[in-house]
Design an enzyme around this catalytic site. Structure first.
Site, PDB file in Angstrom:
ATOM      1  N   SER A  82       5.654  -0.085   4.099  1.00  0.00           N
ATOM      2  CA  SER A  82       5.534  -0.121   2.813  1.00  0.00           C
ATOM      3  C   SER A  82       6.186   1.232   2.168  1.00  0.00           C
ATOM      4  O   SER A  82       6.296   1.602   1.086  1.00  0.00           O
ATOM      5  CB  SER A  82       4.114  -0.253   2.543  1.00  0.00           C
ATOM      6  OG  SER A  82       3.394   0.602   3.399  1.00  0.00           O
ATOM      7  N   SER A  90      -2.416   0.110   6.362  1.00  0.00           N
ATOM      8  CA  SER A  90      -2.684   0.008   8.076  1.00  0.00           C
ATOM      9  C   SER A  90      -1.673   0.022   8.924  1.00  0.00           C
ATOM     10  O   SER A  90      -1.978   0.962   9.814  1.00  0.00           O
ATOM     11  CB  SER A  90      -3.486  -1.637   8.009  1.00  0.00           C
ATOM     12  OG  SER A  90      -3.747  -1.889   9.306  1.00  0.00           O
ATOM     13  N   GLU A  96      -5.728  -8.518   3.700  1.00  0.00           N
ATOM     14  CA  GLU A  96      -4.943  -9.301   4.559  1.00  0.00           C
ATOM     15  C   GLU A  96      -6.274 -10.130   5.172  1.00  0.00           C
ATOM     16  O   GLU A  96      -6.109 -11.141   5.208  1.00  0.00           O
ATOM     17  CB  GLU A  96      -4.016  -9.002   5.251  1.00  0.00           C
ATOM     18  CG  GLU A  96      -3.286  -9.837   6.330  1.00  0.00           C
ATOM     19  CD  GLU A  96      -2.481  -9.398   7.266  1.00  0.00           C
ATOM     20  OE1 GLU A  96      -1.782  -8.311   7.158  1.00  0.00           O
ATOM     21  OE2 GLU A  96      -2.399 -10.274   8.224  1.00  0.00           O
ATOM     22  N   HIS A 152       0.881  -1.183   0.029  1.00  0.00           N
ATOM     23  CA  HIS A 152       0.014  -0.187   0.021  1.00  0.00           C
ATOM     24  C   HIS A 152       0.583   1.389   0.188  1.00  0.00           C
ATOM     25  O   HIS A 152       0.959   1.870   0.833  1.00  0.00           O
ATOM     26  CB  HIS A 152      -0.895  -0.058   1.318  1.00  0.00           C
ATOM     27  CG  HIS A 152      -1.970  -1.039   0.992  1.00  0.00           C
ATOM     28  ND1 HIS A 152      -2.494  -1.778   2.369  1.00  0.00           N
ATOM     29  CD2 HIS A 152      -2.821  -1.603   0.081  1.00  0.00           C
ATOM     30  CE1 HIS A 152      -3.311  -2.742   1.798  1.00  0.00           C
ATOM     31  NE2 HIS A 152      -3.614  -2.475   0.635  1.00  0.00           N
TER      32      HIS A 152
HETATM   33  C1  2E4 Z   1       1.453  -7.248   4.048  1.00  0.00           C
HETATM   34  C2  2E4 Z   1       1.304  -7.389   5.348  1.00  0.00           C
HETATM   35  O1  2E4 Z   1      -1.421  -4.269   5.991  1.00  0.00           O
HETATM   36  P1  2E4 Z   1      -0.906  -2.959   5.647  1.00  0.00           P
HETATM   37  O2  2E4 Z   1      -2.092  -2.170   5.119  1.00  0.00           O
HETATM   38  O3  2E4 Z   1      -0.202  -2.130   6.674  1.00  0.00           O
HETATM   39  O4  2E4 Z   1       0.137  -3.071   4.380  1.00  0.00           O
HETATM   40  P2  2E4 Z   1       1.103  -2.181   3.579  1.00  0.00           P
HETATM   41  O5  2E4 Z   1       1.275  -2.585   2.023  1.00  0.00           O
HETATM   42  O6  2E4 Z   1       1.099  -0.929   4.058  1.00  0.00           O
HETATM   43  O7  2E4 Z   1       2.695  -2.822   4.236  1.00  0.00           O
HETATM   44  C3  2E4 Z   1       2.909  -3.844   4.086  1.00  0.00           C
HETATM   45  C4  2E4 Z   1       2.510  -5.270   4.412  1.00  0.00           C
HETATM   46  C5  2E4 Z   1       2.036  -6.055   3.503  1.00  0.00           C
HETATM   47  C6  2E4 Z   1       2.164  -5.201   5.710  1.00  0.00           C
HETATM   48  N1  2E4 Z   1       1.812  -6.594   6.248  1.00  0.00           N
END
Ligand code: 2E4
Ligand code: SF4
Length: 325
Positions: A273, A230, A133, A48
């Site tokens: 991210s 998130s 997720e 994200h």
């Molecule tokens: C997968 C699991 O889950 P979140 O919205 O925080 O995802 P983001 O893409 O920002 O961060 C990577 C990620 C991906 C974190 N946990």
């Protein structure tokens, strides 16, 4: 651990930014592009982050939400957040070449759900409704997994097997909120089975721990992260809860001078991210607005690394390079 900051200081949280799961997910798309060529289809934003997604789009990735938008014969990558079983099944049935960029720590939760479900367990999942997720983890089963978003939800969750009940969580929750919700679950369902090691991952835990040290030492906290992220939202929220005004920026241009007025000590962190290039751009902008020095907070050094999937490892890259020379 204490930290002192002087007016004009930018204090950098440690750790911050990319985690091992994000590094791996982006590498998967980049290597798939190199070996198989553009376009590479990616189900959902790989992570994200607006900058990361735009950068990969420019290199030939096409982001889609629905597999109906993927043409026959295409190469498809699943995002780091994971996918429901039905998506995996459909992708296989349509014969796509699939690379799974689901973070191994998310896959671990999927595996646990599948295993305990075979033993007859029902599940409470603690997470945020609509998050990919949560959809991926709940979508490992057809039934018997119930979402709980807060402690109030626990009172009405329609569990029918309280004697065979397990709890799982999203990996990026607020550690403190999750503990409170889990306590409510245990109060209503004393026999509930908890994960051996909590599902909130090391990177989420470490970034939140770092904000707990950072926020009290500064006048304002800036979190680099996209609105859809998130874990980045949880960092901003945590700083606010600790009494320090906090703002999230998707890029340096989002930073407003008025946020810094009469707040001479700035704390800076980034979601899992958010790439370092954005953190550096925010530092440059903070300096243009009057900050004078950058100081690194003490903190945990992360060493976690995840292997790449079959077909995209160093051996495959070397074979590909040799085939072209
Ligand atoms: C997968 C699991 O889950 P979140 O919205 O925080 O995802 P983001 O893409 O920002 O961060 C990577 C990620 C991906 C974190 N946990
Ligand atoms: Fe994996 Fe944790 Fe990073 Fe999510 S935040 S991608 S679960 S390491």
């Amino acid at each position: 651990m204490t930290a002192t900051a002087q007016p004009g200081d930018i204090l950098l949280a440690e750790p911050r930014g990319f985690c091992a799961g994000v590094d791996r997910a982006i590498e998967i798309v980049e290597r798939a592009l190199k070996i198989h060529g553009a376009p590479i289809y990616v189900r959902h934003e790989i992570v994200h982050n607006t900058y990361v997604v735009n950068d990969l789009k420019a290199k030939g990735a096409i982001f889609i939400e629905d597999l109906a938008d993927v043409p026959a014969g295409a190469t498809l990558v699943f995002s780091a957040h994971g996918v429901p079983k039905a998506v995996e099944t459909e992708a296989a049935a349509r014969g796509f070449r699939v690379f799974d960029a689901t973070c191994p720590l998310v896959t671990k939760v999927h595996v646990e759900v599948a295993k305990l479900s075979k033993e007859g367990y029902q599940f409470i999942m603690i997470g945020h409704k609509g998050h990919p997720e949560v959809e991926g983890t709940m979508g490992q089963l057809h039934e018997g997994i119930f979402l709980v978003e807060d402690a109030e939800d626990v009172a009405t969750v329609p569990v029918t097997r309280p004697d065979k009940l397990a709890v799982v969580t999203q990996t990026t929750l607020s550690v403190d909120d999750a503990a409170e919700i889990l306590a409510a679950v245990k109060e209503r369902f004393p026999l509930v089975r908890e994960p051996k090691k909590q599902d909130i991952c090391y990177a989420t835990q470490n970034r939140q721990d770092a904000v707990k040290v950072l926020a009290p030492a500064v006048d304002v906290v800036i979190v680099v992260g996209s609105p859809t992220s998130s874990n980045s939202n949880r960092l901003r929220e945590l700083a606010e809860r600790l009494g320090t005004p906090a703002y999230m920026v998707d890029s340096a241009e989002d930073l407003k001078a008025q946020w810094l007025a009469d707040r001479p000590r700035v704390g800076l962190t980034a979601g899992a991210s958010a790439p370092d290039v954005l953190v550096q751009a925010v530092i440059a902008r903070l300096k243009a607005l009057g900050s004078v020095s950058v100081r690194h907070m003490p903190g945990v050094k992360e060493t976690t690394e995840f292997p790449l999937p079959k077909g995209l490892g160093d051996k495959s890259m070397a074979e590909f390079a040799a085939s072209r020379s």
